[in-house]
Structure formats: C-alpha cells, structure tokens
Write an enzyme that holds these catalytic residues in place. Structure first.
Site, PDB file in Angstrom:
ATOM      1  N   LYS A   1     -84.220 -15.587 -20.643  1.00  0.00           N
ATOM      2  CA  LYS A   1     -85.415 -15.181 -21.422  1.00  0.00           C
ATOM      3  C   LYS A   1     -86.555 -16.125 -21.133  1.00  0.00           C
ATOM      4  O   LYS A   1     -86.354 -17.220 -20.629  1.00  0.00           O
ATOM      5  CB  LYS A   1     -85.117 -15.198 -22.922  1.00  0.00           C
ATOM      6  CG  LYS A   1     -84.684 -16.564 -23.510  1.00  0.00           C
ATOM      7  CD  LYS A   1     -85.804 -17.478 -23.896  1.00  0.00           C
ATOM      8  CE  LYS A   1     -85.307 -18.892 -24.176  1.00  0.00           C
ATOM      9  NZ  LYS A   1     -86.359 -19.906 -24.161  1.00  0.00           N
TER      10      LYS A   1
ATOM     11  N   PRO B   1     -81.738 -20.405 -14.076  1.00  0.00           N
ATOM     12  CA  PRO B   1     -81.880 -21.834 -13.797  1.00  0.00           C
ATOM     13  C   PRO B   1     -81.221 -22.716 -14.860  1.00  0.00           C
ATOM     14  O   PRO B   1     -81.270 -22.388 -16.052  1.00  0.00           O
ATOM     15  CB  PRO B   1     -83.395 -22.053 -13.793  1.00  0.00           C
ATOM     16  CG  PRO B   1     -83.985 -20.713 -13.527  1.00  0.00           C
ATOM     17  CD  PRO B   1     -83.018 -19.693 -14.041  1.00  0.00           C
ATOM     18  N   ILE B   2     -80.608 -23.818 -14.405  1.00  0.00           N
ATOM     19  CA  ILE B   2     -79.914 -24.729 -15.317  1.00  0.00           C
ATOM     20  C   ILE B   2     -80.939 -25.716 -15.883  1.00  0.00           C
ATOM     21  O   ILE B   2     -81.751 -26.262 -15.134  1.00  0.00           O
ATOM     22  CB  ILE B   2     -78.802 -25.474 -14.538  1.00  0.00           C
ATOM     23  CG1 ILE B   2     -77.780 -24.451 -14.015  1.00  0.00           C
ATOM     24  CG2 ILE B   2     -78.127 -26.524 -15.414  1.00  0.00           C
ATOM     25  CD1 ILE B   2     -76.915 -24.953 -12.890  1.00  0.00           C
TER      26      ILE B   2
ATOM     27  N   GLY C   1     -83.518 -25.053 -17.405  1.00  0.00           N
ATOM     28  CA  GLY C   1     -84.786 -24.534 -16.897  1.00  0.00           C
ATOM     29  C   GLY C   1     -85.705 -23.974 -17.962  1.00  0.00           C
ATOM     30  O   GLY C   1     -86.805 -23.523 -17.656  1.00  0.00           O
TER      31      GLY C   1
ATOM     32  N   GLY D   1     -82.974 -20.311 -21.282  1.00  0.00           N
ATOM     33  CA  GLY D   1     -81.853 -19.921 -22.137  1.00  0.00           C
ATOM     34  C   GLY D   1     -80.601 -19.524 -21.375  1.00  0.00           C
ATOM     35  O   GLY D   1     -79.829 -18.685 -21.853  1.00  0.00           O
ATOM     36  N   GLY D   2     -80.364 -20.118 -20.212  1.00  0.00           N
ATOM     37  CA  GLY D   2     -79.177 -19.768 -19.420  1.00  0.00           C
ATOM     38  C   GLY D   2     -77.879 -20.101 -20.154  1.00  0.00           C
ATOM     39  O   GLY D   2     -76.960 -19.279 -20.199  1.00  0.00           O
TER      40      GLY D   2
ATOM     41  N   ALA E   1     -77.338 -17.626 -22.841  1.00  0.00           N
ATOM     42  CA  ALA E   1     -76.862 -16.340 -22.314  1.00  0.00           C
ATOM     43  C   ALA E   1     -75.363 -16.429 -22.016  1.00  0.00           C
ATOM     44  O   ALA E   1     -74.612 -15.482 -22.290  1.00  0.00           O
ATOM     45  CB  ALA E   1     -77.637 -15.965 -21.053  1.00  0.00           C
TER      46      ALA E   1
ATOM     47  N   ASP F   1     -81.198 -20.221 -29.520  1.00  0.00           N
ATOM     48  CA  ASP F   1     -81.555 -19.092 -28.650  1.00  0.00           C
ATOM     49  C   ASP F   1     -80.405 -18.116 -28.419  1.00  0.00           C
ATOM     50  O   ASP F   1     -80.588 -17.102 -27.744  1.00  0.00           O
ATOM     51  CB  ASP F   1     -81.996 -19.595 -27.263  1.00  0.00           C
ATOM     52  CG  ASP F   1     -83.302 -20.365 -27.305  1.00  0.00           C
ATOM     53  OD1 ASP F   1     -84.015 -20.262 -28.318  1.00  0.00           O
ATOM     54  OD2 ASP F   1     -83.594 -21.055 -26.312  1.00  0.00           O
TER      55      ASP F   1
HETATM   56  O1  C5P Z   1     -80.527 -25.050 -31.080  1.00  0.00           O
HETATM   57  P1  C5P Z   1     -80.432 -25.738 -29.769  1.00  0.00           P
HETATM   58  O2  C5P Z   1     -79.130 -26.472 -29.604  1.00  0.00           O
HETATM   59  O3  C5P Z   1     -80.752 -24.894 -28.600  1.00  0.00           O
HETATM   60  O4  C5P Z   1     -81.572 -26.854 -29.803  1.00  0.00           O
HETATM   61  C1  C5P Z   1     -81.599 -27.914 -28.875  1.00  0.00           C
HETATM   62  C2  C5P Z   1     -82.581 -28.960 -29.345  1.00  0.00           C
HETATM   63  O5  C5P Z   1     -83.928 -28.459 -29.237  1.00  0.00           O
HETATM   64  C3  C5P Z   1     -82.439 -29.373 -30.793  1.00  0.00           C
HETATM   65  O6  C5P Z   1     -81.473 -30.386 -30.945  1.00  0.00           O
HETATM   66  C4  C5P Z   1     -83.838 -29.872 -31.131  1.00  0.00           C
HETATM   67  O7  C5P Z   1     -84.038 -31.170 -30.604  1.00  0.00           O
HETATM   68  C5  C5P Z   1     -84.714 -28.934 -30.322  1.00  0.00           C
HETATM   69  N1  C5P Z   1     -85.167 -27.763 -31.132  1.00  0.00           N
HETATM   70  C6  C5P Z   1     -86.106 -27.969 -32.129  1.00  0.00           C
HETATM   71  N2  C5P Z   1     -86.521 -26.910 -32.892  1.00  0.00           N
HETATM   72  C7  C5P Z   1     -86.047 -25.670 -32.656  1.00  0.00           C
HETATM   73  C8  C5P Z   1     -85.108 -25.436 -31.652  1.00  0.00           C
HETATM   74  C9  C5P Z   1     -84.672 -26.506 -30.891  1.00  0.00           C
HETATM   75  O8  C5P Z   1     -86.559 -29.099 -32.340  1.00  0.00           O
HETATM   76  N3  C5P Z   1     -86.493 -24.665 -33.406  1.00  0.00           N
END
Ligand code: C5P
Length: 302
Positions: free
Chosen positions: A10, A96-97, A99, A102-103, A106, A138
């Site tokens: 995405k 992409p890793i 990247g 949202g790989g 997914a 995500d």
């Molecule tokens: O939820 P996810 O593990 O993908 O989030 C990774 C990191 O991105 C979180 O630990 C946080 O540091 C940051 N993040 C954030 N606010 C969000 C989503 C992600 O600060 N709404």
C-alpha cells in the site's frame, strides 16, 4: 496440503500525523490505497511453526524467529482458537522491505487467511481483522485492500468504494528506513519548531476533495491533494529522496510522494503509457522502478 493467500502493498495518498500519544503511537488520519504489488504466502502443515522468505529482493536480513509478523499471526490464531499444531509459512516477497509500503503487514494479513484455512480454525473475517489490529497498525488495511480512511493509529478503517484505476511508478531505495525512527524524527522536527510541538500537533483530517478525486478517477486533481506528514522526516533521514522526487516530477509525473514512512517513492502518472516511460527512465538511471496500478483487492485466496 498447501494453502495460498496473497495481500497487497500500500501507500498512503494522504498521511496526516497528529500528536504523539502516551502509548508511543500517533493519532492518524490517512487515506490508504492498495497497489498491484502483492506478497504471496504458502502455508503447509508441519509439527512446529516456522517461516522462510524468497523472491527478487534480498531477503537475508529478515528475521525468521517468533518475532516475525507471520509467526505472530499464526501464534495469534493458535491462541485465539486453542489449535496446537504447527505450519511452515513460505513468503514470496515482492513489496520493498522496510520500504514504507506495508510489506510486512501484507505478509501478516495473508498469513492470517491462509493459516485459518489450513488449520480449519473457522475464524470469521471480522475475527481475523481484530487479530490483525493486534499485529500492527497497517495489518487491517492489508486485509481489506482497496481504498480506506484509517484513523486511530491507522487500524480503524472506513472502506471507500471507488472503481477508477490510477497509474503509478514506484521507485525503490537501496537502504530501508525504520518506521519508528521516521516518526521520532517528525517529533524532533516538531519540537525544534515549537517546544512541546510533538504532543500538541493538531488533529489531522483527510480532505473530502481527495475522496471525490478518487471516485471520479481524476489523477490531475488527486495529484494536488496527496500529502504525507512523514515526508519531511523521511527526507531528513535520507536527503537523496528529495532529488528522486524532483527528478520524477521533472520527467512526466503529475506528483511524487514518499510512500508511508519511506523510502519508497510513488509517482502519480496520467496514464499507463506515461507510467511505463517514467519507469524506463528511472531504470536507465540505475534505479529499481516499477509501474503499478491502484487500487487493488485485499487478501485473496485462489
Ligand atoms: O503498529 P506498527 O507496529 O506498524 O508501528 C510501528 C511503529 O511506528 C510504532 O512502534 C510507532 O513508533 C510508529 N507508529 C506511530 N503511530 C502510528 C503508527 C505507528 O508512532 N499511528
């Protein structure tokens, strides 16, 4: 027996980042958009849980232990249902890793669907979606795909119905960016501007005009409305992204944006022909570039 599922990468047509919250996340208002670059997961019954990664990208740095999102997805289904068997989860990586597309999310979304079928655990889509939200901000969107408004930390979705097709060119970077590091840099930039600025940032909103442009399939209007609050932070960590964006916009793109937390860049194009031409032009400069379509469906099982 093997079971397959795929899920899309995405980008965020609009990513408005609100204040840093007490739990370390930020409140978002984002327009998620799924693109035609998919991860495919194949799960096979096995005595224990394991995972492996293959594909055109360098997958050697991806951790394959219990912290991997596909392992956590399978474990979450086992925990929710009491299922005690294992599985091998093989991921074909195209997105992409690290990247900003949202790989990993997914992979997790596809793994949830495939494991649920392999194990016959019978969780409904609604139940899988609520597990998805526990795995990452995500992951629910990777499950639903299409276009959606995401609020909260990005996991609360309002699906948007649209049928137009848009053409993009994705340009990959050699080095990834860490999502938490990009959010931290945004907080630092806000603090540098105004003391306390990270926690007092105003609540973001996706403009209605953006959804209108999506619905009518108008790439010129959409180009004026795409926006990413994380872009300045990503550029401050990888300054060469600014040159990539300027180069694409100088060679036929209606608009270039950093995808999510970057460093993949996405260029909105007027049509498929223009997209093919810009992808070729980037490739001729030694960049990895791909024309893609959007939006596409979420988790699919053949
Ligand atoms: O939820 P996810 O593990 O993908 O989030 C990774 C990191 O991105 C979180 O630990 C946080 O540091 C940051 N993040 C954030 N606010 C969000 C989503 C992600 O600060 N709404």
């Amino acid at each position: 027996m093997s079971v397959f599922a795929s899920a899309p990468g995405k980008f965020n047509l609009f990513l408005g980042v609100g204040p840093l919250r007490a739990d370390g996340f930020h409140d978002l208002a984002t327009a998620f958009h799924a693109v035609s670059l998919r991860e495919t997961v194949t799960v096979t019954a096995a005595p224990t849980l394991s995972c492996s990664f293959a594909g055109p990208l360098d997958v050697s740095d991806i951790p394959v232990g219990p912290s991997n999102l596909v392992m956590r997805a399978a474990q979450a289904i086992a925990d929710a249902t009491g299922y005690s068997g294992g599985a091998h989860i093989a991921v074909d990586k195209q997105v992409p890793i690290a990247g900003g597309m949202g790989g990993g999310s997914a992979d997790a979304a596809a793994a949830l669907a495939a494991i649920n079928e392999l194990w016959g655990t019978g969780l409904t889509d609604a139940e899988l979606l609520s597990i998805a939200a526990t795995l990452g901000s995500d992951v629910p969107f990777a499950f639903t795909g299409g276009s959606a408004l995401g609020v909260g930390r990005g996991d609360e979705l309002h699906v948007v119905t649209d049928s137009a097709v848009f053409h993009w060119v994705l340009v990959m970077s050699d080095r990834g960016l860490s999502t938490p590091a990009v959010y931290r840099r945004l907080d630092d930039l806000r603090e540098a501007r105004t003391p306390g600025g990270a926690t007092t940032a105003s609540a973001p909103a996706v403009p209605d005009e953006l959804w209108d442009a999506l619905r009518v399939g108008d790439p010129v209007r959409l180009a004026e409305l795409v926006h990413n609050d994380l872009q300045a932070a990503a550029i401050s960590l990888q300054p060469e992204l600014a040159d990539t964006l300027a180069w694409g916009e100088g060679h036929g793109a209606l608009r270039g944006i950093v995808s999510g937390s970057g460093p993949t860049t996405a260029f909105l194009m007027a049509d498929a022909e223009q997209a093919a031409a810009l992808a070729d032009a980037f490739t001729a400069r030694g960049r990895r570039a791909l024309p893609v379509l959007s939006p596409v469906l979420g988790v699919r099982q053949p």
